[in-house]
Design a protein around this motif. Structure first.
Motif, PDB file in Angstrom:
ATOM      1  N   ILE A  84       0.842  -1.196   0.000  1.00 20.35           N
ATOM      2  CA  ILE A  84       0.000   0.000   0.000  1.00 20.35           C
ATOM      3  C   ILE A  84       0.879   1.247   0.000  1.00 20.35           C
ATOM      4  O   ILE A  84       0.646   2.203  -0.761  1.00 20.35           O
ATOM      5  CB  ILE A  84      -0.947   0.005   1.218  1.00 20.35           C
ATOM      6  N   SER A  85       1.910   1.238   0.830  1.00 22.84           N
ATOM      7  CA  SER A  85       2.848   2.363   0.890  1.00 22.84           C
ATOM      8  C   SER A  85       3.560   2.554  -0.448  1.00 22.84           C
ATOM      9  O   SER A  85       3.764   3.686  -0.906  1.00 22.84           O
ATOM     10  CB  SER A  85       3.883   2.132   2.000  1.00 22.84           C
ATOM     11  N   PHE A  86       3.924   1.436  -1.077  1.00 22.14           N
ATOM     12  CA  PHE A  86       4.598   1.504  -2.375  1.00 22.14           C
ATOM     13  C   PHE A  86       3.699   2.138  -3.436  1.00 22.14           C
ATOM     14  O   PHE A  86       4.146   3.010  -4.199  1.00 22.14           O
ATOM     15  CB  PHE A  86       5.025   0.106  -2.815  1.00 22.14           C
ATOM     16  N   PHE A  87       2.458   1.729  -3.485  1.00 21.95           N
ATOM     17  CA  PHE A  87       1.546   2.259  -4.506  1.00 21.95           C
ATOM     18  C   PHE A  87       1.213   3.730  -4.239  1.00 21.95           C
ATOM     19  O   PHE A  87       1.035   4.509  -5.185  1.00 21.95           O
ATOM     20  CB  PHE A  87       0.278   1.411  -4.587  1.00 21.95           C
ATOM     21  N   ILE A  88       1.140   4.106  -2.975  1.00 17.61           N
ATOM     22  CA  ILE A  88       0.945   5.527  -2.664  1.00 17.61           C
ATOM     23  C   ILE A  88       2.144   6.331  -3.167  1.00 17.61           C
ATOM     24  O   ILE A  88       1.990   7.404  -3.760  1.00 17.61           O
ATOM     25  CB  ILE A  88       0.758   5.723  -1.149  1.00 17.61           C
ATOM     26  N   SER A  89       3.346   5.808  -2.936  1.00 16.63           N
ATOM     27  CA  SER A  89       4.567   6.474  -3.407  1.00 16.63           C
ATOM     28  C   SER A  89       4.590   6.553  -4.931  1.00 16.63           C
ATOM     29  O   SER A  89       5.026   7.560  -5.506  1.00 16.63           O
ATOM     30  CB  SER A  89       5.807   5.728  -2.901  1.00 16.63           C
ATOM     31  N   LEU A  90       4.122   5.487  -5.589  1.00 14.81           N
ATOM     32  CA  LEU A  90       4.073   5.465  -7.044  1.00 14.81           C
ATOM     33  C   LEU A  90       3.118   6.522  -7.583  1.00 14.81           C
ATOM     34  O   LEU A  90       3.422   7.208  -8.577  1.00 14.81           O
ATOM     35  CB  LEU A  90       3.656   4.073  -7.527  1.00 14.81           C
TER      36      LEU A  90
END
Length: 205
Positions: A84-90
């Protein structure tokens, strides 16, 4: 035994502990499937650093099997929070690309920069909050945001610490052999101090 000898032994234990964390993290990432192994392995390192800050002797003799069991425990939740954190960063990265290429407005860039810093700082706190507290998965993002708001000096210190670690790694390439625990140290240390401070305030109130 003199203070110098005790200090040398303690330093050796710390170095060995950091090397073991890096080695165990690397093996664990491959053990759990590389992409799905990064976040549970990182959560395990964070947990061991938390315990090491409290009492190094409690974790300095950590064995691979103990690390593996902890990684298995964190596997599902850490991956959910991590991705979830990765996709928010993306999404933030895509927003920046769109802003730089199409919008090209200085005021909007400043606003987006401030928003990005808030989000990134919040995401930095997510895994430490997960390791420290037991709560529903969605609540970790709320807790991380609350921690960020209440610990602005610590948040700034985290970024300064990461810059210092990056500088040291550049000056002394040998430190690049243990990048994970080295870069996690300032993040976890200042997160830990922020949590302790808020917990003490909660108890006193």
């Amino acid at each position: 035994m003199g203070n110098l000898t005790k200090g040398s032994i303690r330093l050796g234990e710390i170095v060995l502990f950091i090397v073991k964390l890096q080695l165990f993290w690397f093996v664990s990432v491959f053990r759990f499937g590389i992409i799905t192994g990064i976040f549970p392995s990182t959560a395990t390192v964070i947990n061991l650093l938390f315990r090491g800050f409290k009492e190094l002797d409690d974790v300095s003799s950590i064995k691979w099997q103990d690390f593996l069991k902890a990684g298995q425990k964190h596997f599902k939740a850490a991956n959910v929070l991590g991705f979830i954190s990765f996709f928010i960063s993306l999404i933030l990265y895509i927003d920046w690309r769109i802003s730089l290429i199409f919008i090209q407005n200085r005021f909007f860039h400043v606003v987006l920069f401030l928003f990005t810093m808030v989000v990134i700082t919040t995401l930095i706190y997510v895994l430490p909050c997960y390791v420290r507290y037991e709560m529903p998965l969605t609540s970790y993002f709320k807790q991380a945001f609350f921690l960020m708001l209440c610990s602005i000096p610590s948040s700034i210190a985290i970024f300064l610490g990461l810059i210092v670690v990056g500088f040291i790694s550049t000056m002394f390439p040998v430190f690049t052999l243990v990048p994970v625990p080295l870069f996690l140290l300032p993040t976890v240390w200042f997160s830990y101090q922020s949590m302790l401070r808020l917990e003490k305030q909660a108890v006193s109130n």
